[in-house]
Write a protein that holds these residues in place. Structure first.
Motif, PDB file in Angstrom:
ATOM      1  N   PRO A  65     -16.642  36.431 -44.714  1.00 29.21           N
ATOM      2  CA  PRO A  65     -15.942  35.947 -43.510  1.00 29.21           C
ATOM      3  C   PRO A  65     -16.764  36.121 -42.235  1.00 29.21           C
ATOM      4  N   ASN A  66     -17.580  37.163 -42.162  1.00 33.02           N
ATOM      5  CA  ASN A  66     -18.395  37.362 -40.968  1.00 33.02           C
ATOM      6  C   ASN A  66     -19.454  36.273 -40.817  1.00 33.02           C
ATOM      7  N   TRP A  67     -20.042  35.863 -41.928  1.00 33.14           N
ATOM      8  CA  TRP A  67     -21.044  34.797 -41.863  1.00 33.14           C
ATOM      9  C   TRP A  67     -20.387  33.466 -41.524  1.00 33.14           C
ATOM     10  N   MET A  68     -19.174  33.254 -41.967  1.00 32.64           N
ATOM     11  CA  MET A  68     -18.429  32.064 -41.552  1.00 32.64           C
ATOM     12  C   MET A  68     -18.191  32.084 -40.044  1.00 32.64           C
ATOM     13  N   GLU A  69     -17.845  33.251 -39.511  1.00 34.96           N
ATOM     14  CA  GLU A  69     -17.611  33.379 -38.074  1.00 34.96           C
ATOM     15  C   GLU A  69     -18.902  33.166 -37.274  1.00 34.96           C
ATOM     16  N   MET A  70     -20.032  33.689 -37.784  1.00 36.38           N
ATOM     17  CA  MET A  70     -21.300  33.495 -37.084  1.00 36.38           C
ATOM     18  C   MET A  70     -21.676  32.024 -37.035  1.00 36.38           C
ATOM     19  N   ALA A  71     -21.471  31.314 -38.152  1.00 32.66           N
ATOM     20  CA  ALA A  71     -21.748  29.877 -38.168  1.00 32.66           C
ATOM     21  C   ALA A  71     -20.827  29.146 -37.188  1.00 32.66           C
ATOM     22  N   TYR A  72     -19.582  29.537 -37.156  1.00 34.98           N
ATOM     23  CA  TYR A  72     -18.609  28.930 -36.240  1.00 34.98           C
ATOM     24  C   TYR A  72     -19.016  29.184 -34.792  1.00 34.98           C
ATOM     25  N   ASP A  73     -19.480  30.374 -34.505  1.00 35.61           N
ATOM     26  CA  ASP A  73     -19.911  30.739 -33.155  1.00 35.61           C
ATOM     27  C   ASP A  73     -21.064  29.840 -32.695  1.00 35.61           C
ATOM     28  N   ILE A  74     -22.042  29.648 -33.567  1.00 34.72           N
ATOM     29  CA  ILE A  74     -23.190  28.801 -33.212  1.00 34.72           C
ATOM     30  C   ILE A  74     -22.762  27.351 -33.049  1.00 34.72           C
ATOM     31  N   SER A  75     -21.894  26.865 -33.939  1.00 32.53           N
ATOM     32  CA  SER A  75     -21.465  25.467 -33.832  1.00 32.53           C
ATOM     33  C   SER A  75     -20.631  25.230 -32.577  1.00 32.53           C
ATOM     34  N   LEU A  76     -19.853  26.217 -32.157  1.00 39.58           N
ATOM     35  CA  LEU A  76     -19.104  26.093 -30.897  1.00 39.58           C
ATOM     36  C   LEU A  76     -20.056  26.005 -29.707  1.00 39.58           C
TER      37      LEU A  76
END
Length: 208
Positions: free
Chosen positions: A157-168
């Motif tokens: 889940p943390n890596w999903m959040e990091m990817a989401y952060d960059i895409s935002l």
């Protein structure tokens, strides 16, 4: 758990430190090498970042990934729980995407080092994080050691959040544009499935 022994049908009892399957050993090695790859490339990217917000995201994610790597290597070699629980990655951005496409220049490979810009760097960061998230998920499914398996399950889940952060970040600057379907098409697709309301009539098992 520290002194627990595990059964091997050929060699007898296996200590906690050696509580790893063969497939697990290869996959975790590949994953740890992947951690180093992400960290090293983030370090290389840092010298080219111009936007302070992207630099802050890069530094935050680098520190988070390094801590995760250190915890995993310690537990993998010792068979013991990590020195502290898996941390939760927290984003500083809002979760609102802007939808629609804004006209932009077609993309092409860089012609020189002078062409390296934040758009490309953030794209490389996103690609690395997404790829490693997939690797963590696939590896986690092959792990027999309960401590290492739990750590992998907690990290995804943390890596999903990091990817989401960059895409935002990319979306705000129109690097990552998100088209939408027409509302009537979206509505039709969103209502194409409904919950099962009745109890299914399962066939009898033929072996009993």
């Amino acid at each position: 758990m520290n002194n627990q022994m595990h059964e091997n049908m050929h060699t007898g009892q296996v200590p906690q430190q050696m509580n790893h399957g063969g497939h697990e050993m290869f996959d975790v090695h590949e994953t740890l090498a992947g951690y180093i790859n992400v960290l090293d490339q983030f370090m290389m990217f840092r010298q080219f970042v111009q936007d302070q917000e992207l630099l802050s995201i890069l530094d935050h994610q680098y520190s988070f990934i390094l801590d995760e790597y250190n915890m995993l290597t310690q537990s993998f070699s010792s068979g013991q729980k990590p020195p502290h629980p898996t941390q939760t990655y927290n984003m500083s951005q809002s979760h609102d995407f802007v939808y629609g496409l804004k006209p932009s220049q077609p993309k092409k490979p860089n012609q020189s080092m002078n062409d390296i810009k934040d758009a490309g760097i953030s794209g490389h960061m996103l690609g690395l994080v997404k790829a490693h998230a997939s690797l963590l998920t696939m590896t986690g499914l092959e792990i027999t050691n309960p401590i290492i398996r739990r750590m992998f399950a907690d990290t995804v889940p943390n890596w999903m959040e990091m990817a989401y952060d960059i895409s935002l970040y990319q979306n705000k600057r129109h690097y990552y544009q998100v088209p939408q379907l027409a509302q009537q098409d979206m509505q039709q697709m969103m209502t194409s499935f409904v919950p099962s309301q009745e109890t299914p009539q399962m066939p009898p098992n033929q072996t009993h």
